[in-house]
Design an enzyme around this catalytic site. Structure first.
Site, short mmCIF file in Angstrom:
data_model
loop_
_atom_site.label_atom_id
_atom_site.label_comp_id
_atom_site.label_asym_id
_atom_site.label_seq_id
_atom_site.Cartn_x
_atom_site.Cartn_y
_atom_site.Cartn_z
CG ASN A 110 54.24 73.07 -25.31
OD1 ASN A 110 54.01 72.24 -24.45
ND2 ASN A 110 54.29 72.78 -26.59
CG HIS A 121 53.99 71.54 -30.41
ND1 HIS A 121 52.79 71.24 -29.78
CD2 HIS A 121 54.95 71.01 -29.61
CE1 HIS A 121 53.03 70.55 -28.67
NE2 HIS A 121 54.34 70.40 -28.55
CB CYS A 174 57.86 64.98 -24.33
SG CYS A 174 57.57 63.27 -24.79
NE ARG A 184 49.38 66.46 -25.47
CZ ARG A 184 50.64 66.47 -25.88
NH1 ARG A 184 51.55 65.69 -25.33
NH2 ARG A 184 51.03 67.30 -26.85
CG HIS A 202 58.37 71.63 -26.10
ND1 HIS A 202 57.84 71.25 -24.90
CD2 HIS A 202 57.62 71.01 -27.05
CE1 HIS A 202 56.82 70.42 -25.11
NE2 HIS A 202 56.67 70.26 -26.40
P1 HMG Z 1 53.27 49.27 -26.41
O1 HMG Z 1 53.68 48.79 -25.06
O2 HMG Z 1 54.15 49.00 -27.58
O3 HMG Z 1 51.76 48.82 -26.74
O4 HMG Z 1 53.04 50.84 -26.30
P2 HMG Z 1 51.11 47.42 -27.01
O5 HMG Z 1 50.16 47.62 -28.13
O6 HMG Z 1 52.15 46.35 -27.10
O7 HMG Z 1 50.26 47.19 -25.67
C1 HMG Z 1 50.90 46.99 -24.41
C2 HMG Z 1 49.91 47.33 -23.30
O8 HMG Z 1 49.49 48.68 -23.40
C3 HMG Z 1 48.63 46.50 -23.33
O9 HMG Z 1 48.20 46.38 -21.98
C4 HMG Z 1 47.65 47.39 -24.04
O10 HMG Z 1 46.31 47.12 -23.67
C5 HMG Z 1 48.06 48.76 -23.53
P3 HMG Z 1 48.54 45.07 -21.10
O11 HMG Z 1 47.99 43.94 -21.89
O12 HMG Z 1 50.04 45.04 -20.97
O13 HMG Z 1 47.85 45.36 -19.80
N1 HMG Z 1 47.73 49.84 -24.47
C6 HMG Z 1 46.94 50.89 -24.18
N2 HMG Z 1 46.30 51.26 -23.07
C7 HMG Z 1 45.57 52.38 -23.11
N3 HMG Z 1 45.49 53.19 -24.20
C8 HMG Z 1 46.12 52.86 -25.33
C9 HMG Z 1 46.89 51.66 -25.35
N4 HMG Z 1 47.64 51.06 -26.30
C10 HMG Z 1 48.15 49.95 -25.76
N5 HMG Z 1 46.03 53.66 -26.39
C11 HMG Z 1 51.94 52.87 -26.95
C12 HMG Z 1 52.65 51.60 -27.40
C13 HMG Z 1 51.80 53.78 -28.14
C14 HMG Z 1 50.58 52.50 -26.38
C15 HMG Z 1 52.81 53.51 -25.83
O14 HMG Z 1 54.11 53.65 -26.30
C16 HMG Z 1 52.28 54.85 -25.40
O15 HMG Z 1 51.23 54.95 -24.78
N6 HMG Z 1 53.03 55.93 -25.70
C17 HMG Z 1 52.58 57.27 -25.43
C18 HMG Z 1 53.71 58.12 -25.07
C19 HMG Z 1 53.21 59.53 -24.86
O16 HMG Z 1 52.06 59.75 -24.51
N7 HMG Z 1 54.12 60.51 -25.03
C20 HMG Z 1 53.79 61.86 -24.84
C21 HMG Z 1 52.89 62.43 -25.90
S1 HMG Z 1 53.74 62.86 -27.39
C22 HMG Z 1 54.37 64.43 -27.09
O17 HMG Z 1 54.31 64.91 -26.00
C23 HMG Z 1 54.93 65.17 -28.25
C24 HMG Z 1 54.02 66.31 -28.77
O18 HMG Z 1 53.74 67.24 -27.75
C25 HMG Z 1 54.72 67.02 -29.93
C26 HMG Z 1 56.16 67.39 -29.56
O19 HMG Z 1 56.38 68.25 -28.70
O20 HMG Z 1 57.02 66.72 -30.12
C27 HMG Z 1 52.70 65.75 -29.29
MG MG Z 2 55.06 68.83 -27.14
#
Ligand code: HMG
Ligand code: MG
Length: 302
Positions: free
Chosen positions: A249, A207, A240, A15, A209
Site C-alpha cells: 500500500n 485503499h 496481496c 495486516r 497499492h
Molecule cells: P476454502 O478452502 O474454500 O474454505 O477457503 P472451506 O470453507 O472449504 O474450508 C476449507 C478449510 O479451511 C477447512 O479446514 C476450514 O476449517 C478452514 P480443513 O477441514 O481443511 O482443515 N477454514 C478456516 N480456517 C480458519 N479461519 C477461517 C476459515 N475458513 C475456512 N476463517 C477461505 C475459503 C475464505 C477460508 C480462504 O479462501 C481464505 O482464507 N482466503 C483468504 C485469502 C486472504 O486472506 N487474502 C488476503 C486478504 S484480502 C486483501 O489483501 C485485499 C485487501 O487488502 C483490499 C485490496 O487491496 O484489494 C483487503
Molecule cells: Mg490491500
C-alpha cells in the site's frame, strides 16, 4: 474543490503489509509494531485476519497478536473475517471492527476467497448480521475496483454493483481498493463516484497499492472529491499473496507528509511513525519503502 481539513488514516501495515511476507514474523514483533503505531497517533489499526492459515500462514497467530496488544482508549482495532468461521474465531479477540472483503472482479474473487462474488455476499450476510448484533462495526473492502490481475480494467459499473450488494447486506463503510496499484487519478475518481451512488462520503475510503507509483496522486484525486478516510501501510509494507506482482500500500509516512504539507490534520506524529517504520524494516532487513521516511532518515543521520 472541497478538500477536507482533517483526514483519518487507517493503518493496514500489520495486516495487509505483513500478510505478504514470506519469512515468519513473530507475534511479539507484530504486537510491538501495533504499539508503536498507536503511540504515533494512529486511531485505527487493521491488526490481523481470521482467514485460513493454509491460505495465509503469516496471519495464523491472529488471536495471539490481538491478545498481546495493550489497547489504547480511542483506538479502533479491526480484523478481516472472510466467513462465519473466521468471525466466530475473531469474536473471542473482541475486535472493534470487522472487515468483509469482496472483489469487483469475478476472477479475483475466486483466487482470493475461493468463491464467486454472489457466493461471497451470501457468506458475508450472516457475518454482517452477527457483527452488528454484537455491536461491532462492519467495514467492507472492494478489491480490484480499478483493475484486476486476471481480467484487466474494471468498469465503474461493476464497482457500483458491488457497492450496492455490500449496502444491501448492511456493510456500514466500504473501501475502494486498487489491489494491484494500476489506477490513475481519473479512473480512481470514477470508481469512487460509482461507490458514492450507494454510500455517503463519510462512509467511504481509499485503499491504494502503489505498484505503479500512482497512490499519492490517487489519494489527492480522492481528497479533491472530499474523501477524508484512507488506508495506508507503514514503510509501504505489503501486497496481496493472491495478486501476483502487486506491491505494498502507499506508505503511511508519505501520505502523512502530503497531508501535513497541505495543512490537513491527521493527529499523527510523523517522527514517531517513521520510527515505527524503521522498526519493522529493521526486522525485515530492508529499508522503509517510503520516500518521505527515507528523506527524513537521511536528514536525521547527516
Ligand atoms: P476454502 O478452502 O474454500 O474454505 O477457503 P472451506 O470453507 O472449504 O474450508 C476449507 C478449510 O479451511 C477447512 O479446514 C476450514 O476449517 C478452514 P480443513 O477441514 O481443511 O482443515 N477454514 C478456516 N480456517 C480458519 N479461519 C477461517 C476459515 N475458513 C475456512 N476463517 C477461505 C475459503 C475464505 C477460508 C480462504 O479462501 C481464505 O482464507 N482466503 C483468504 C485469502 C486472504 O486472506 N487474502 C488476503 C486478504 S484480502 C486483501 O489483501 C485485499 C485487501 O487488502 C483490499 C485490496 O487491496 O484489494 C483487503
Ligand atoms: Mg490491500
Amino acid at each position: 474543490m472541497n478538500i477536507p481539513t482533517r483526514v483519518k488514516l487507517l493503518e493496514v501495515g500489520p495486516r495487509d503489509g505483513l500478510q505478504n511476507e514470506k519469512q515468519p514474523v513473530p507475534a511479539s514483533v507484530k504486537i510491538e509494531l501495533v504499539q508503536r503505531l498507536q503511540a504515533a497517533g494512529l486511531k485505527e489499526i487493521e491488526v490481523t485476519s481470521f482467514v485460513s492459515p493454509k491460505w495465509v500462514p503469516q496471519m495464523a497467530d491472529n488471536a495471539e497478536v490481538m491478545a498481546g496488544i495493550a489497547r489504547q482508549a480511542g483506538v479502533r482495532y479491526s480484523v478481516l473475517t472472510p466467513n462465519l468461521q473466521g468471525f466466530e474465531a475473531a469474536l473471542k479477540s473482541q475486535p472493534d471492527e470487522i472487515v468483509v472483503f469482496a472483489s469487483a472482479s469475478e476472477a479475483f474473487s475466486q483466487k482470493n476467497i475461493n468463491c464467486s462474488i454472489a457466493q461471497s455476499i451470501e457468506r458475508f450476510a450472516p457475518v454482517v448480521q452477527a457483527a452488528r448484533a454484537a455491536g461491532i462495526y462492519v467495514r467492507g473492502a472492494m478489491s480490484c475496483a480499478v483493475g484486476c490481475p486476471f481480467e484487466g480494467e474494471i468498469a465503474p459499473e461493476r464497482v457500483s454493483y458491488l457497492a450496492g450488494l455490500m449496502k444491501g447486506i448492511g456493510v456500514q463503510h466500504v473501501g475502494v481498493a486498487d489491489t494491484i496499484g494500476v489506477g490513475t487519478p481519473l479512473k480512481v475518481q470514477r470508481a469512487m463516484d460509482a461507490t458514492l451512488k450507494h454510500y455517503a462520503l463519510d462512509d467511504v475510503s481509499g485503499h491504494f497499492h502503489d505498484t505503479y507509483g500512482q497512490a499519492l496522486a490517487n489519494t489527492l484525486a480522492c481528497l479533491q472529491m472530499g474523501v477524508w478516510q484512507f488506508d495506508a501501510s507503514v514503510a509501504g509494507l505489503g501486497g496481496c499473496p493472491y495478486a501476483k506482482g502487486a506491491t505494498g500500500n502507499v506508505a503511511t509516512e508519505d501520505v502523512v507528509y502530503l497531508l501535513h504539507g497541505m495543512g490537513i490534520a491527521t493527529g499523527i506524529d510523523l517522527d514517531k511513525l517513521i520510527d515505527a517504520g524503521q522498526f519493522i524494516s529493521d526486522f525485515l532487513q530492508r529499508k522503509p519503502n517510503s520516500r518521505a521516511a527515507t528523506a527524513i532518515l537521511t536528514k536525521r543521520n547527516s
